[in-house]
Design a protein around this motif. Structure first.
Motif, PDB file in Angstrom:
ATOM      1  N   LYS A 172       7.356   3.860  -7.181  1.00  0.00           N
ATOM      2  CA  LYS A 172       6.253   2.949  -6.853  1.00  0.00           C
ATOM      3  C   LYS A 172       5.017   3.689  -6.356  1.00  0.00           C
ATOM      4  N   LEU A 173       5.215   4.882  -5.847  1.00  0.00           N
ATOM      5  CA  LEU A 173       4.089   5.605  -5.228  1.00  0.00           C
ATOM      6  C   LEU A 173       3.056   6.077  -6.252  1.00  0.00           C
ATOM      7  N   ASN A 230      14.977   6.098  -2.008  1.00  0.00           N
ATOM      8  CA  ASN A 230      13.877   7.062  -2.069  1.00  0.00           C
ATOM      9  C   ASN A 230      13.337   7.188  -3.497  1.00  0.00           C
ATOM     10  N   GLN A 248       9.506   5.468   3.419  1.00  0.00           N
ATOM     11  CA  GLN A 248      10.099   6.722   2.969  1.00  0.00           C
ATOM     12  C   GLN A 248      10.496   7.587   4.170  1.00  0.00           C
ATOM     13  N   ILE A 269      11.132   4.342  -4.163  1.00  0.00           N
ATOM     14  CA  ILE A 269       9.847   4.501  -3.489  1.00  0.00           C
ATOM     15  C   ILE A 269       8.955   5.443  -4.304  1.00  0.00           C
ATOM     16  N   ILE A 270       9.527   6.557  -4.742  1.00  0.00           N
ATOM     17  CA  ILE A 270       8.760   7.531  -5.523  1.00  0.00           C
ATOM     18  C   ILE A 270       8.208   6.871  -6.790  1.00  0.00           C
ATOM     19  N   SER A 274       0.825  -1.207   0.000  1.00  0.00           N
ATOM     20  CA  SER A 274       0.000   0.000   0.000  1.00  0.00           C
ATOM     21  C   SER A 274       0.862   1.262   0.000  1.00  0.00           C
ATOM     22  N   PRO A 275       0.315   2.356  -0.478  1.00  0.00           N
ATOM     23  CA  PRO A 275       1.048   3.625  -0.434  1.00  0.00           C
ATOM     24  C   PRO A 275       1.421   4.027   0.999  1.00  0.00           C
ATOM     25  N   GLN A 276       0.580   3.643   1.947  1.00  0.00           N
ATOM     26  CA  GLN A 276       0.872   3.995   3.343  1.00  0.00           C
ATOM     27  C   GLN A 276       2.175   3.341   3.800  1.00  0.00           C
ATOM     28  N   LEU A 333       4.589   2.352   1.915  1.00  0.00           N
ATOM     29  CA  LEU A 333       5.691   2.992   1.212  1.00  0.00           C
ATOM     30  C   LEU A 333       6.053   4.326   1.862  1.00  0.00           C
ATOM     31  N   LYS A 334       5.022   5.084   2.216  1.00  0.00           N
ATOM     32  CA  LYS A 334       5.256   6.384   2.856  1.00  0.00           C
ATOM     33  C   LYS A 334       6.006   6.201   4.174  1.00  0.00           C
TER      34      LYS A 334
END
Ligand SMILES: [Zn+2]
Lengths: 572, 262
Positions: free
Chosen positions: B261-262, B255, B215, B258-259, B207-209, B211-212
Motif C-alpha cells: 500500500k505504501l 508488513n 508498520q 503495508i509495503i 496516509s503513508p504516515q 501506514l508507517k
C-alpha cells in the motif's frame, strides 16, 4: 578480409555450446552499440583498451548507408558531409527499432526519421526502407545491425591481428527478451558469438567494482560494502541500477529502465521549433527528408550547446521557402522536456525503492551516457540521491564499453596476476516473467529484480468445467494486464483430466539459467495424486517470431477464453 | 497438494539437463531458491527427505551417499580439502559438487544459533560467489559449470535464508526435524483479534504516515517474538519456538500488505 559481406549462421539457438575449448582462451571483445554511437574495447592483457577506427576515433556513428548494391556502415565509412546521413539512404536509430512491432509507440515516434518507417498497426514488424537510386529498398533492423557488426568485427580483427568471434554486448535494461534474441540473431548473421548480453548499467557497475577494488589495494582501505546508483541515459534509452560492491563483487540490487532518451528530447525540441512538423513531412518525399535532416542537425547542435550555455540559436533554411530562425532558451528547453525529466526521476525513485536501500547509504552516484550531461538531468538525479556531486572516476561515454570488455575477459576465463580481473557481477532479472491467468491478468512467476540464476513455480487451475486443455501464454513486463507486456511465447497443455473447474492442479515453473536462458515447464496433477498425470512440457522462451503482437490477437480470436487458467487458491 | 508445492522444481533436480550425469548421486543435492522466497504469500519450507520419500528415493541410500562425500577430495586434482566447508578447491580453484550435509550455517562459518551477527553475511556471500559463480567458469568443462550453477544457487539460498529472521528461524527448526505449518489457521482468540485489528487498520489507513506508524507497531511485535523465538530455541522449547515463528509469519504478512500500500 576475404570473407563474404556477412555469413548467415543457422537459426539454432545452441551456437557455441559444443565447440571444443581452445588451448588458450580467446578474449571476448566488449561492444557498446548505442542508438547513435558505438564503441569497442578489449582487455589487452593488463588493462582495457578502447579500439580506434581508421579515422582514429573511439566513438563511431551507428548507421548503415545503402548505396547501390553495397551498404556501408559508420565504422569505416567516410561521409563526405554530415548531411549525407540524412539523404534517405542512411538507416540509424536501429537500437530503438529492433524487435518491435508496428503497434509499438516507439516505432510510431520513429516516423520522423529521415528514412522510411511504415506501420500498419497489426502487430507485425514495421516496414523499414532506405532510399537507393530513388527507390525504397526494404531492410530489417537485424540486417542493418548485422551489416554494422561485420564492420565492427573487421575493424577489431585488423587492430588485434587475430580472428574475433566471441563478444559481450551491452543492452538497455528496458530490452525485452524478444529484443535480446534479435540482437543475438544479428550477431550470428555477422559471424559473432554472444558470450553475454549485459544490461548497460551493470557493465558500469563492474567497472566501478574494479575501481573500488583497486583503491582498496592502494589505500589499504577497509574494503567495506559501497552502494552506488548508476544512471545511464543515451540517445535511445534510460537505465538506472543500484549496486552493492565489496571485494570486487558487484551485486546488482535493482534495475529499472525505459525507452526514453536523447532522441525523445530531440523530437520534442524539433516539434517545439516547428509545431506542424508531422503534417509537413507526411509525404516523406526526398525534399522533405532532406529538410527533416537539416532540422535535426540544427536542433541537435542547439541542444548540445544548451548543456553549457543558457541559450542557443537555431538558424536553418529548410528549403521551399521555409526558414527557421529562433533562439532557444534553456528554460524553454526544460519546459518542453519536462515529462521526460519526470520519467527519469521516476526511474531513479523506482530503482531505489526496489533495491530496498536507504538514500542515505548511497556512496556514489555515477552518471553515464550522453544525456546525463544535460544540467537538468544531472541535478535531478543527484538531488534524488541527496548528493552534491557525481562520481568523478569515469568517462561518461566510455564507462559502458570498458565494463563490457572487463566482462569479456572474465567470461573468457582470463585471469590477471595483479588481480585486476578478480571481479564478478551478480545479475538480477530486469523485468518480471509470468503467464496470463484469471482473464487478461498478468501473473508474474519470476519477479523483477530476482537474483539470477533463478527458478520459481506457481500453481494454476482450469477456468471451466471439464476443461481438458489449457493455454500457457508467457509474457514479460511490469504491467498488470497482459496487453501492457511483451509476449514471449505460448504452448498448450493437453490431457487434463475432466473435472469441475478449479480442481486440476497445473504447475508452471520458470527457470533462468546462468547464461540467462529462460525455460518454462508445465505439469498437470490432480488433488490427492502424488504423481503428474502426464509428462512435463518444457519450452524454451522466447518462442515467438516477429509477429508477436499479431499472435496474441490471433490466439484470442481462435480460442477466446476457452483455454484460460486461474490462479489456484489454496485453502487457509 | 501440500507435498507438491514445488513439484516441477523438485522433479527437475533429477534431470540430467540441469545436473551432472557423471555424478548421479549428486542429483538430490540442490535446494532451489524458490523454496525460500519470502515475498510470496506463503513461506515454503520442506524437508529434504520428505521430497525424496515422495518421489521414490530411499532415504537410507541418500544418507550413505552423504557420508561417502564427507571424505573431501577435489574431483579434479585429487587434493585433500584444507578447509571446511569444501565448496571450491584451494589448489586448483575447481568448484566442487554440492555436499548436502553442509548446512547453511556451516557455509557461512556460523554457529547454529538464531542470534547471528549478520554484519559479515554480505561479504562472506560475495566471497563465495567469487569462487563459485557460474559466470566465472564459462570457459570450463560442462561438469564444472553444473557444479558452479548448483553451488552458487545453494549459497544464494543460504544467504537469503540466514539474512531474513523468519526464514532463519524456520530453517533452524527444520534442521531439528520440525516442520512449521505456516498455513495453520489462527486459533488463539487474542491473536485472531489482533490480526483483525491490524488488517482493518491497514485497510483504513489513508496516509503513508499512518501506514508507517502501523508498520512501526508491527515491526516492534516482530522483534518481541523474534527474541521470544531465540530464547525458546536456545532452551529447546520447540513448541514455543513453533508458535513464535507462526506469529512472526503473520506479522511478516501484514508488513507485506503495508509495503504494497505504501
Ligand atoms: Zn583441485
Amino acid at each position: 578480409m576475404a570473407e563474404p559481406a556477412y555469413t548467415v549462421a543457422s537459426d539454432s539457438e545452441t551456437t557455441g555450446e559444443d565447440k571444443p575449448s581452445p588451448a588458450y582462451p580467446e578474449i571476448a571483445i566488449g561492444i557498446d552499440i548505442g542508438t547513435s554511437q558505438c564503441s569497442v574495447a578489449v582487455w589487452n592483457g593488463s588493462e582495457v583498451e578502447i579500439l580506434k577506427n581508421t579515422r582514429n576515433r573511439k566513438m563511431m556513428q551507428s548507421y548503415v548507408t545503402f548505396k547501390d548494391e553495397i551498404p556501408s556502415g559508420g565504422v569505416t565509412d567516410e561521409l563526405s558531409h554530415e548531411h549525407e546521413l540524412f539523404s534517405g539512404s542512411t538507416i540509424f536509430n536501429i537500437k530503438r527499432l529492433i524487435g518491435r512491432s508496428d503497434t509499438d509507440p516507439v516505432v510510431h515516434a520513429s516516423k520522423t526519421l529521415p528514412f522510411l518507417v511504415q506501420t500498419l498497426g497489426i502487430g507485425v514488424r514495421p516496414l523499414i526502407a532506405a532510399l537507393v537510386n530513388n527507390a525504397w529498398r526494404s531492410t530489417t533492423p537485424e540486417e542493418v545491425l548485422a551489416l554494422y557488426l561485420v564492420e565492427v568485427r573487421a575493424m577489431a580483427e585488423i587492430q588485434l591481428k587475430k580472428a574475433v568471434r566471441d563478444v559481450v554486448l551491452t543492452v538497455p535494461v528496458a530490452f525485452s527478451r524478444f529484443q535480446l534474441t534479435r540482437i543475438e540473431r544479428a550477431c550470428a548473421m555477422a559471424g559473432l558469438h554472444v558470450l553475454r548480453l549485459m544490461p548497460e548499467p551493470t557493465a558500469v557497475a563492474l567497472l566501478y567494482a574494479q575501481q573500488q577494488q583497486q583503491s582498496v589495494h592502494e589505500n589499504m582501505g577497509s574494503g567495506s560494502e559501497k552502494i552506488a546508483l548508476i544512471f545511464n541515459m543515451g540517445a535511445g534509452y534510460c537505465d538506472v541500477c543500484v549496486t552493492a560492491t565489496a571485494g570486487g563483487v558487484s551485486e546488482i540490487k535493482a534495475l529499472s529502465g525505459s525507452t526514453i532518451g536523447g532522441e525523445d528530447i530531440l523530437q520534442n525540441v524539433m516539434h517545439h521549433v516547428l509545431p506542424n512538423l508531422d503534417s509537413l513531412f507526411l509525404s516523406h518525399g526526398i525534399k522533405e527528408i532532406k529538410a527533416l535532416g537539416l532540422l535535426r542537425i540544427a536542433t541537435q547542435d542547439a541542444i548540445h550547446k544548451l548543456s553549457s550555455q543558457n541559450s542557443a540559436k537555431i538558424d536553418v533554411d529548410l528549403g521551399s521557402g521555409l526558414r527557421i530562425s529562433k533562439v532557444l532558451h534553456r528554460f524553454e528547453f526544460e519546459e518542453v522536456n519536462q515529462k521526460i525529466f519526470e520519467k527519469c526521476g521516476n526511474l531513479v525513485t523506482q530503482c531505489l525503492f526496489d533495491a530496498k536501500e536507504d538514500v542515505g547509504n548511497i556512496s556514489d552516484v555515477i552518471l553515464v551516457g550522453g544525456c546525463s550531461n544535460i544540467p537538468k538531468i544531472s541535478s535531478l538525479v543527484l538531488s534524488l540521491c541527496r548528493k552534491g556531486e557525481a562520481y568523478m572516476g569515469m568517462n561518461r561515454l566510455e564507462a559502458i564499453v570498458c565494463g563490457a570488455a572487463l566482462e569479456g575477459a572474465i567470461a573468457s576465463g582470463v585471469t590477471d596476476p595483479l588481480g585486476s580481473l578478480d571481479l564478478l557481477t551478480i545479475q538480477t532479472t530486469p523485468s518480471s516473467i509470468g503467464i496470463q491467468a484469471g482473464g487478461n491478468n498478468f501473473v508474474p512467476i519470476i519477479i523483477r529484480n530476482t537474483t539470477m540464476p533463478a527458478r520459481k513455480e506457481l500453481w494454476f487451475t482450469t477456468a471451466h468445467d471439464n476443461q481438458t486443455e489449457a493455454l500457457i501464454v508467457v509474457y514479460e513486463g511490469g504491467g498488470k494486464t497482459v496487453e501492457e507486456n511483451h509476449l514471449l511465447g505460448y504452448f498448450k497443455v493437453m490431457g487434463i483430466p475432466s473435472a469441475p473447474k478449479g480442481t486440476p492442479e497445473i504447475s508452471v515453473c520458470m527457470d533462468i539459467d546462468a547464461s540467462n536462458a529462460l525455460r518454462v515447464y508445465a505439469g498437470v496433477g490432480m488433488p490427492g495424486v502424488q504423481h503428474p498425470v502426464m509428462p512435463f512440457l518444457e519450452v524454451r522462451m522466447p518462442s515467438v517470431d516477429d509477429g508477436h503482437g499479431w499472435c496474441a490477437a490471433a490466439l484470442m480470436k481462435m480460442y477466446g477464453s476457452t483455454l484460460d487458467l486461474n490462479i489456484l487458491h489454496k485453502t487457509i | 497438494m501440500l507435498n507438491k508445492k514445488l513439484w516441477i522444481s523438485i522433479l527437475l533436480r533429477s534431470r540430467p539437463h540441469f545436473l551432472s550425469t557423471l555424478f548421479p548421486k549428486q542429483k538430490l543435492s540442490r535446494v532451489f531458491s524458490c523454496s525460500y522466497h519470502i515475498s510470496e504469500p506463503r513461506v515454503y519450507i520442506r524437508f529434504e527427505d520428505h521430497f525424496i520419500g515422495n518421489f521414490g528415493f530411499p532415504k537410507k541410500n541418500f544418507c550413505s551417499q552423504v557420508s561417502t562425500l564427507s571424505v573431501s577430495k577435489c574431483w579434479n586434482c585429487n587434493a585433500v580439502a584444507l578447509s571446511k566447508p569444501f565448496l571450491a578447491c584451494e589448489s586448483c580453484r575447481c568448484v566442487q559438487p554440492v555436499d548436502p550435509s553442509v548446512d547453511y550455517f556451516q557455509i557461512f562459518g556460523l554457529k547454529k544459533i538464531y542470534g547471528i551477527d549478520d554484519t559479515n553475511l554480505e561479504s562472506k556471500y560475495k566471497n563465495w560467489q567469487k569462487k563459485l559463480h557460474p559466470d566465472l567458469v564459462h570457459s570450463k568443462s560442462e561438469k564444472e559449470k553444473e557444479y558452479a550453477a548448483e553451488q552458487s544457487a545453494r549459497v544464494i539460498d543460504a544467504y537469503r535464508t540466514l539474512q531474513k529472521p523468519l526464514l532463519r528461524a524456520m530453517y533452524l527448526l527444520q534442521m531439528e526435524g520440525i516442520h512449521v505449518d505456516e498455513e495453520k489457521t489462527v486459533s488463539e482468540p487474542e491473536l485472531l483479534a489482533e490480526m483483525m485489528e491490524f488488517r482493518e487498520a491497514v485497510e483504513e489507513a489513508g496516509s503513508p504516515q499512518t501506514l508507517k506508524q502501523i508498520q512501526g507497531q508491527v515491526q516492534e511485535k516482530m522483534e518481541v517474538w523474534s527474541k521470544y523465538f531465540e530464547n525458546a530455541f536456545k532452551n529447546r522449547k520447540f513448541d514455543d519456538a513453533i508458535s513464535s515463528t507462526q506469529r512472526m509469519t503473520y506479522y511478516h504478512r501484514i508488513n507485506e500488505e503495508i509495503i504494497k500500500k505504501l
